[in-house]
Design a protein around this motif. Structure first.
Motif, PDB file in Angstrom:
ATOM      1  N   TYR A   1       0.840  -1.205   0.000  1.00 16.73           N
ATOM      2  CA  TYR A   1       0.000   0.000   0.000  1.00 16.73           C
ATOM      3  C   TYR A   1       0.874   1.254   0.000  1.00 16.73           C
ATOM      4  N   GLU A   2       1.972   1.209   0.767  1.00 15.28           N
ATOM      5  CA  GLU A   2       2.875   2.357   0.839  1.00 15.28           C
ATOM      6  C   GLU A   2       3.455   2.687  -0.537  1.00 15.28           C
ATOM      7  N   LEU A   3       3.853   1.660  -1.272  1.00 11.57           N
ATOM      8  CA  LEU A   3       4.403   1.866  -2.601  1.00 11.57           C
ATOM      9  C   LEU A   3       3.402   2.563  -3.515  1.00 11.57           C
ATOM     10  N   TYR A   4       2.190   2.018  -3.567  1.00 11.63           N
ATOM     11  CA  TYR A   4       1.196   2.546  -4.486  1.00 11.63           C
ATOM     12  C   TYR A   4       0.646   3.884  -4.015  1.00 11.63           C
ATOM     13  N   TYR A   5       0.689   4.118  -2.722  1.00 13.82           N
ATOM     14  CA  TYR A   5       0.304   5.435  -2.200  1.00 13.82           C
ATOM     15  C   TYR A   5       1.273   6.498  -2.709  1.00 13.82           C
ATOM     16  N   GLU A   6       2.572   6.228  -2.592  1.00 10.31           N
ATOM     17  CA  GLU A   6       3.574   7.188  -3.056  1.00 10.31           C
ATOM     18  C   GLU A   6       3.457   7.410  -4.562  1.00 10.31           C
ATOM     19  N   ALA A   7       3.126   6.334  -5.291  1.00 11.96           N
ATOM     20  CA  ALA A   7       2.971   6.468  -6.736  1.00 11.96           C
ATOM     21  C   ALA A   7       1.746   7.320  -7.064  1.00 11.96           C
ATOM     22  N   TYR A   8       0.703   7.163  -6.292  1.00  9.43           N
ATOM     23  CA  TYR A   8      -0.529   7.918  -6.532  1.00  9.43           C
ATOM     24  C   TYR A   8      -0.299   9.420  -6.418  1.00  9.43           C
ATOM     25  N   ILE A   9       0.406   9.832  -5.348  1.00 10.78           N
ATOM     26  CA  ILE A   9       0.580  11.263  -5.128  1.00 10.78           C
ATOM     27  C   ILE A   9       1.654  11.856  -6.035  1.00 10.78           C
ATOM     28  N   GLY A  10       2.379  11.001  -6.768  1.00 10.90           N
ATOM     29  CA  GLY A  10       3.306  11.481  -7.784  1.00 10.90           C
ATOM     30  C   GLY A  10       4.576  12.112  -7.269  1.00 10.90           C
ATOM     31  N   SER A  11       4.986  11.750  -6.051  1.00 13.56           N
ATOM     32  CA  SER A  11       6.183  12.375  -5.488  1.00 13.56           C
ATOM     33  C   SER A  11       7.468  11.838  -6.096  1.00 13.56           C
ATOM     34  N   ASN A  12       7.398  10.668  -6.743  1.00 19.77           N
ATOM     35  CA  ASN A  12       8.595  10.071  -7.329  1.00 19.77           C
ATOM     36  C   ASN A  12       8.247   9.485  -8.695  1.00 19.77           C
ATOM     37  N   PRO A  13       8.442  10.235  -9.773  1.00 17.66           N
ATOM     38  CA  PRO A  13       8.077   9.766 -11.114  1.00 17.66           C
ATOM     39  C   PRO A  13       8.757   8.453 -11.507  1.00 17.66           C
ATOM     40  N   LYS A  14      10.012   8.260 -11.081  1.00 20.17           N
ATOM     41  CA  LYS A  14      10.716   7.020 -11.427  1.00 20.17           C
ATOM     42  C   LYS A  14      10.038   5.815 -10.790  1.00 20.17           C
ATOM     43  N   LEU A  15       9.641   5.972  -9.532  1.00 21.67           N
ATOM     44  CA  LEU A  15       8.918   4.902  -8.847  1.00 21.67           C
ATOM     45  C   LEU A  15       7.614   4.597  -9.580  1.00 21.67           C
ATOM     46  N   SER A  16       6.880   5.631  -9.965  1.00 24.29           N
ATOM     47  CA  SER A  16       5.609   5.449 -10.669  1.00 24.29           C
ATOM     48  C   SER A  16       5.804   4.668 -11.968  1.00 24.29           C
ATOM     49  N   LYS A  17       6.856   5.004 -12.707  1.00 24.48           N
ATOM     50  CA  LYS A  17       7.116   4.325 -13.980  1.00 24.48           C
ATOM     51  C   LYS A  17       7.479   2.862 -13.767  1.00 24.48           C
ATOM     52  N   GLU A  18       8.278   2.573 -12.737  1.00 24.51           N
ATOM     53  CA  GLU A  18       8.678   1.184 -12.487  1.00 24.51           C
ATOM     54  C   GLU A  18       7.480   0.334 -12.082  1.00 24.51           C
ATOM     55  N   LEU A  19       6.602   0.900 -11.254  1.00 30.04           N
ATOM     56  CA  LEU A  19       5.412   0.154 -10.864  1.00 30.04           C
ATOM     57  C   LEU A  19       4.472  -0.035 -12.045  1.00 30.04           C
ATOM     58  N   ALA A  20       4.344   1.003 -12.874  1.00 33.17           N
ATOM     59  CA  ALA A  20       3.494   0.902 -14.054  1.00 33.17           C
ATOM     60  C   ALA A  20       4.010  -0.173 -15.003  1.00 33.17           C
ATOM     61  N   ALA A  21       5.340  -0.298 -15.086  1.00 30.29           N
ATOM     62  CA  ALA A  21       5.941  -1.295 -15.976  1.00 30.29           C
ATOM     63  C   ALA A  21       5.633  -2.718 -15.520  1.00 30.29           C
ATOM     64  N   LEU A  22       5.447  -2.908 -14.216  1.00 30.47           N
ATOM     65  CA  LEU A  22       5.114  -4.242 -13.700  1.00 30.47           C
ATOM     66  C   LEU A  22       3.694  -4.644 -14.058  1.00 30.47           C
ATOM     67  N   GLY A  23       2.827  -3.642 -14.232  1.00 25.65           N
ATOM     68  CA  GLY A  23       1.439  -3.924 -14.587  1.00 25.65           C
ATOM     69  C   GLY A  23       0.723  -4.739 -13.535  1.00 25.65           C
ATOM     70  N   SER A  24      -0.101  -5.677 -13.988  1.00 27.92           N
ATOM     71  CA  SER A  24      -0.901  -6.489 -13.073  1.00 27.92           C
ATOM     72  C   SER A  24      -0.260  -7.837 -12.771  1.00 27.92           C
ATOM     73  N   LYS A  25       1.009  -8.006 -13.171  1.00 27.64           N
ATOM     74  CA  LYS A  25       1.677  -9.292 -12.961  1.00 27.64           C
ATOM     75  C   LYS A  25       2.848  -9.175 -11.990  1.00 27.64           C
ATOM     76  N   ALA A  26       2.802  -8.154 -11.157  1.00 26.78           N
ATOM     77  CA  ALA A  26       3.913  -7.931 -10.226  1.00 26.78           C
ATOM     78  C   ALA A  26       3.951  -9.010  -9.153  1.00 26.78           C
ATOM     79  N   THR A  27       5.134  -9.551  -8.917  1.00 27.72           N
ATOM     80  CA  THR A  27       5.304 -10.512  -7.824  1.00 27.72           C
ATOM     81  C   THR A  27       5.684  -9.746  -6.558  1.00 27.72           C
TER      82      THR A  27
END
Length: 356
Positions: A34-60
């Motif tokens: 939840y912490e990861l996706y929370y930070e991605a939601y608020i957009g404080s770290n664009p690199k983090l957002s891109k890496e999570l987006a790249a994992l899509g719905s198959k993230a382990t």
């Protein structure tokens, strides 16, 4: 004052969006995810957002933990908090054991007193013998109880001291978790908590204002000079904002190039004065590389303000301050605007991670 003529948007509940998106993508709803996706939601770290987006719905979970360790090494990994909690539980168990031992010792001492009383009141022995026997029993029992009691008191004091250290450690974890690592200001998580607390008291609501502050044309700074320079500018902006506020005023970096200030015990006029002081201070701050001579400035701010009493709840308050900010941008930037009824905003913020 110019306004944007369009429909009014509502800011979504962050926790609901994050939880919904995680469920849609099959992400385990554990705190560190939840912490990861929370930070991605608020957009404080664009690199983090891109890496999570790249994992899509198959993230382990291993992939998510690897990203968490990379971007939140100071507080994301659960080992530190888990270790502190385990230590605290152990110390509490030890303290409970000490208290139970003390209870047992006192119960034994009470039995000795009862026995002495029975002997003293017995008529089957001579008075001198009774008293001598009773005094011996009481002396030995009292000395033993006092000795054990002193030892246990020392142990309890030690355990209390150790638990205080653990409490401070947990407080430090919480502080780190609520701090933006780049600017050292509070982060969006802490801001959300502070914003919600405004409406816990009618008196607080009546004299509180929200300032939403955004750096003008910041994307051009990153595009022209790179993200490392952009990060340094963000840190400097945070320092300038903090330096122009009272020490007790809450200020946070709420995401990207956006900051927020919550002014308590302040009138609308005082909120406007603070907004202008921050804006003017930054406009007069030089942004120049002393080694290369490159001038990155001027760096300016747009400020949107809304009094808490003009909003129904925290979501409405943020929404209206954000609309005022939009109007400041639309009116030419580098200005402070107070929310007024009738102001509208025609574009909303989207989330990079979950988009249909």
């Amino acid at each position: 004052m110019q306004t944007a003529a369009s429909h009014k948007i509502q800011i979504p509940d962050i926790s609901a969006h994050v939880t919904h998106a995680m469920r849609i993508m099959g992400i385990s709803p554990i705190p560190r995810n939840y912490e990861l996706y929370y930070e991605a939601y608020i957009g404080s770290n664009p690199k983090l957002s891109k890496e999570l987006a790249a994992l899509g719905s198959k993230a382990t979970q291993e992939e998510l933990d690897a990203i968490g360790a990379q971007y939140f090494s100071n507080f994301h990994h659960p080992a530190g908090v888990d270790r502190a909690h385990t230590h605290l539980a152990s110390e509490l168990l030890s303290l409970l054991t000490l208290l139970k031992e003390e209870q047992t010792a006192l119960e034994s001492y009470n039995r000795v007193l009862d026995e002495a009383y029975s002997n003293i009141t017995s008529k089957s022995s001579a008075s001198a013998e009774i008293l001598r026997h009773a005094v011996t029993i009481l002396t030995n029992a009292t000395a033993d109880t006092m000795s054990r009691g002193k030892e246990r008191v020392e142990n309890v004091e030690l355990k209390t001291f150790e638990m205080e250290i653990i409490r401070q450690e947990l407080e430090e974890y919480k502080r780190i978790a609520n701090t933006d690592s780049l600017t050292r200001l509070a982060n969006r998580r802490a801001f959300d908590e502070k914003l919600a607390a405004i409406y816990n008291s009618e008196n607080t609501k009546a004299y509180t204002g929200l300032l939403v502050v955004d750096i003008d044309h910041f994307k051009k700074v990153n595009d022209n000079y790179g993200h490392p320079v952009g990060d340094k500018i963000l840190a400097t902006v945070g320092t300038v904002i903090r330096a122009n506020l009272r020490r007790d005023v809450f200020v946070a970096r709420t995401g990207g190039e956006e900051f927020a200030v919550i002014l308590t015990d302040s009138t609308v006029e005082e909120c406007l004065q603070v907004g202008e002081r921050i804006r003017t201070a930054l406009a007069n701050t030089p942004f120049k590389n002393s080694k290369t001579g490159v001038n990155y400035g001027p760096i300016t701010l747009s400020v949107g303000i809304c009094p808490a009493q003009s909003a129904e709840d925290p979501v409405d308050l943020y929404n209206k301050a954000d609309i005022a900010l939009y109007c400041a941008k639309n009116a030419g930037r580098n200005r402070t605007i107070l929310f007024e009824d009738g102001m509208k905003k025609d574009t909303g913020k989207s989330w990079l991670i979950y988009r249909k």
